[in-house]
Design a protein around this motif. Structure first.
Motif, PDB file in Angstrom:
ATOM      1  N   ILE A  74      23.808  22.008 -20.051  1.00  0.00           N
ATOM      2  CA  ILE A  74      22.850  23.042 -19.673  1.00  0.00           C
ATOM      3  C   ILE A  74      22.206  22.698 -18.330  1.00  0.00           C
ATOM      4  CG2 ILE A  74      20.638  24.079 -20.305  1.00  0.00           C
ATOM      5  CD1 ILE A  74      21.610  23.847 -23.242  1.00  0.00           C
ATOM      6  N   GLY A  75      21.861  21.418 -18.131  1.00  0.00           N
ATOM      7  CA  GLY A  75      21.295  21.002 -16.852  1.00  0.00           C
ATOM      8  C   GLY A  75      22.272  21.196 -15.703  1.00  0.00           C
ATOM      9  N   ALA A  76      23.547  20.913 -15.945  1.00  0.00           N
ATOM     10  CA  ALA A  76      24.557  21.089 -14.896  1.00  0.00           C
ATOM     11  C   ALA A  76      24.754  22.565 -14.553  1.00  0.00           C
ATOM     12  CB  ALA A  76      25.887  20.470 -15.342  1.00  0.00           C
ATOM     13  N   ILE A  77      24.755  23.426 -15.561  1.00  0.00           N
ATOM     14  CA  ILE A  77      24.902  24.867 -15.305  1.00  0.00           C
ATOM     15  C   ILE A  77      23.712  25.381 -14.484  1.00  0.00           C
ATOM     16  CG2 ILE A  77      24.849  27.137 -16.425  1.00  0.00           C
ATOM     17  CD1 ILE A  77      26.565  25.862 -18.652  1.00  0.00           C
ATOM     18  N   CYS A  78      22.514  24.954 -14.859  1.00  0.00           N
ATOM     19  CA  CYS A  78      21.326  25.372 -14.090  1.00  0.00           C
ATOM     20  C   CYS A  78      21.388  24.846 -12.661  1.00  0.00           C
ATOM     21  CB  CYS A  78      20.059  24.877 -14.779  1.00  0.00           C
ATOM     22  SG  CYS A  78      19.715  25.698 -16.336  1.00  0.00           S
ATOM     23  N   THR A  79      21.846  23.597 -12.497  1.00  0.00           N
ATOM     24  CA  THR A  79      21.946  23.012 -11.162  1.00  0.00           C
ATOM     25  C   THR A  79      22.928  23.784 -10.291  1.00  0.00           C
ATOM     26  OG1 THR A  79      21.369  20.829 -11.989  1.00  0.00           O
ATOM     27  CG2 THR A  79      22.555  20.920  -9.891  1.00  0.00           C
ATOM     28  N   LEU A  80      24.113  24.063 -10.829  1.00  0.00           N
ATOM     29  CA  LEU A  80      25.099  24.804 -10.041  1.00  0.00           C
ATOM     30  C   LEU A  80      24.615  26.212  -9.723  1.00  0.00           C
ATOM     31  CD1 LEU A  80      28.406  23.610 -11.731  1.00  0.00           C
ATOM     32  CD2 LEU A  80      27.632  23.108  -9.422  1.00  0.00           C
ATOM     33  N   SER A  81      23.941  26.845 -10.673  1.00  0.00           N
ATOM     34  CA  SER A  81      23.410  28.189 -10.410  1.00  0.00           C
ATOM     35  C   SER A  81      22.356  28.159  -9.303  1.00  0.00           C
ATOM     36  CB  SER A  81      22.795  28.763 -11.690  1.00  0.00           C
ATOM     37  OG  SER A  81      23.773  28.870 -12.686  1.00  0.00           O
ATOM     38  N   LEU A  82      21.461  27.186  -9.366  1.00  0.00           N
ATOM     39  CA  LEU A  82      20.432  27.083  -8.319  1.00  0.00           C
ATOM     40  C   LEU A  82      21.056  26.800  -6.958  1.00  0.00           C
ATOM     41  CD1 LEU A  82      17.679  25.110 -10.238  1.00  0.00           C
ATOM     42  CD2 LEU A  82      17.497  27.438  -9.357  1.00  0.00           C
ATOM     43  N   ASN A 106       9.759  26.662   2.928  1.00  0.00           N
ATOM     44  CA  ASN A 106      10.548  25.434   2.941  1.00  0.00           C
ATOM     45  C   ASN A 106      11.515  25.488   1.758  1.00  0.00           C
ATOM     46  OD1 ASN A 106      11.573  22.902   3.168  1.00  0.00           O
ATOM     47  ND2 ASN A 106       9.611  21.837   3.127  1.00  0.00           N
ATOM     48  N   TYR A 107      12.647  26.149   1.963  1.00  0.00           N
ATOM     49  CA  TYR A 107      13.598  26.355   0.883  1.00  0.00           C
ATOM     50  C   TYR A 107      14.242  25.060   0.380  1.00  0.00           C
ATOM     51  CZ  TYR A 107      13.028  31.330   1.579  1.00  0.00           C
ATOM     52  OH  TYR A 107      12.500  32.597   1.673  1.00  0.00           O
ATOM     53  N   PRO A 108      14.576  24.097   1.222  1.00  0.00           N
ATOM     54  CA  PRO A 108      15.128  22.846   0.685  1.00  0.00           C
ATOM     55  C   PRO A 108      14.150  22.139  -0.260  1.00  0.00           C
ATOM     56  CG  PRO A 108      15.629  23.009   3.019  1.00  0.00           C
ATOM     57  CD  PRO A 108      14.698  24.136   2.690  1.00  0.00           C
ATOM     58  N   ALA A 109      12.853  22.141   0.077  1.00  0.00           N
ATOM     59  CA  ALA A 109      11.870  21.518  -0.816  1.00  0.00           C
ATOM     60  C   ALA A 109      11.761  22.298  -2.125  1.00  0.00           C
ATOM     61  CB  ALA A 109      10.510  21.443  -0.134  1.00  0.00           C
ATOM     62  N   GLY A 110      11.824  23.617  -2.052  1.00  0.00           N
ATOM     63  CA  GLY A 110      11.787  24.441  -3.267  1.00  0.00           C
ATOM     64  C   GLY A 110      12.993  24.191  -4.156  1.00  0.00           C
ATOM     65  N   LEU A 111      14.170  24.042  -3.531  1.00  0.00           N
ATOM     66  CA  LEU A 111      15.380  23.740  -4.310  1.00  0.00           C
ATOM     67  C   LEU A 111      15.253  22.370  -4.959  1.00  0.00           C
ATOM     68  CD1 LEU A 111      18.278  24.350  -5.200  1.00  0.00           C
ATOM     69  CD2 LEU A 111      19.040  23.321  -3.044  1.00  0.00           C
ATOM     70  N   ALA A 112      14.774  21.389  -4.194  1.00  0.00           N
ATOM     71  CA  ALA A 112      14.613  20.045  -4.755  1.00  0.00           C
ATOM     72  C   ALA A 112      13.631  20.054  -5.923  1.00  0.00           C
ATOM     73  CB  ALA A 112      14.150  19.072  -3.673  1.00  0.00           C
ATOM     74  N   LEU A 113      12.541  20.790  -5.801  1.00  0.00           N
ATOM     75  CA  LEU A 113      11.563  20.882  -6.877  1.00  0.00           C
ATOM     76  C   LEU A 113      12.153  21.582  -8.102  1.00  0.00           C
ATOM     77  CD1 LEU A 113       8.663  20.305  -7.740  1.00  0.00           C
ATOM     78  CD2 LEU A 113       8.034  22.516  -6.781  1.00  0.00           C
ATOM     79  N   SER A 114      12.945  22.619  -7.868  1.00  0.00           N
ATOM     80  CA  SER A 114      13.594  23.325  -8.974  1.00  0.00           C
ATOM     81  C   SER A 114      14.577  22.420  -9.708  1.00  0.00           C
ATOM     82  CB  SER A 114      14.325  24.564  -8.465  1.00  0.00           C
ATOM     83  OG  SER A 114      13.431  25.455  -7.864  1.00  0.00           O
ATOM     84  N   LEU A 115      15.384  21.679  -8.949  1.00  0.00           N
ATOM     85  CA  LEU A 115      16.349  20.768  -9.577  1.00  0.00           C
ATOM     86  C   LEU A 115      15.635  19.650 -10.329  1.00  0.00           C
ATOM     87  CD1 LEU A 115      19.034  20.525  -6.757  1.00  0.00           C
ATOM     88  CD2 LEU A 115      19.144  21.831  -8.881  1.00  0.00           C
ATOM     89  N   LEU A 116      14.550  19.146  -9.753  1.00  0.00           N
ATOM     90  CA  LEU A 116      13.768  18.116 -10.439  1.00  0.00           C
ATOM     91  C   LEU A 116      13.208  18.661 -11.759  1.00  0.00           C
ATOM     92  CD1 LEU A 116      12.486  15.259 -10.310  1.00  0.00           C
ATOM     93  CD2 LEU A 116      10.521  16.353  -9.245  1.00  0.00           C
ATOM     94  N   THR A 117      12.724  19.888 -11.737  1.00  0.00           N
ATOM     95  CA  THR A 117      12.188  20.511 -12.953  1.00  0.00           C
ATOM     96  C   THR A 117      13.266  20.634 -14.020  1.00  0.00           C
ATOM     97  OG1 THR A 117      10.602  21.759 -11.616  1.00  0.00           O
ATOM     98  CG2 THR A 117      11.029  22.560 -13.852  1.00  0.00           C
TER      99      THR A 117
END
Length: 169
Positions: A74-82, A106-117
């Motif tokens: 599930i984490g991998a699917i969310c990561t690839l989707s993001l 700052n989209y890279p920071a938002g992506l990093a925060l989303s992946l961390l979440t």
């Protein structure tokens, strides 16, 4: 239930008709852009997302413990989707230099925060569902030796009943 399905189908048909009407009002340049993104999305899903998900799934199956498989999938699917959703905004820094409202975050920071979440949620799930360990039981010892009980003597067989009318002397 049938009424609900009919209402759902009618609303879907209405929304589709509205979307088609909006598409028909667009100019040719916008329609080409929409077609490019539509075809690009299909190709990206079939040529990038699908094979990447298969490779990650196979690696996870061989490298991770069985208990982690569902959560990590599930984490991998969310990561690839993001990551796929972030493609249009990650590589377009200063696409329109005169317009500061485009890509103003700052989209890279938002992506990093989303992946961390996502991965913190996976870790919390794995922690909360970990198997509980039971305290080790003491080693069983041999039962105490009890002297054997002598076998019981079977009772004597019953005496046949004497016929009535005869008296004993």
């Amino acid at each position: 239930m049938t009424v609900f399905r009919i209402l759902l189908a009618l609303s879907g048909i209405g929304f589709a008709a509205y979307g088609i009407d909006l598409l028909l009002q667009m100019n040719t340049t916008d329609l080409k852009s929409i077609a490019t993104w539509f075809i690009g999305g299909i190709l990206a899903e079939n040529l990038i997302y699908g094979p990447a998900a298969a490779v990650v799934g196979l690696l996870g199956h061989h490298l991770l413990p069985a208990r982690w498989w569902k959560a990590s999938a599930i984490g991998a699917i969310c990561t690839l989707s993001l990551l796929l959703l972030a493609v249009p905004v990650l590589g377009r820094a200063n696409a329109v230099p005169g317009n500061h409202t485009i890509l103003d975050r700052n989209y890279p920071a938002g992506l990093a925060l989303s992946l961390l979440t996502v991965w913190v949620a996976v870790a919390v799930y794995l922690f909360m569902t970990r198997p509980h360990r039971v305290a080790a039981r003491p080693v069983a010892t041999a039962p105490p030796k009890v002297p054997p009980v002598p076998p019981e003597v079977p009772p004597a067989p019953p005496q046949p009943a004497e016929p009535s009318g005869q008296q004993r002397e």
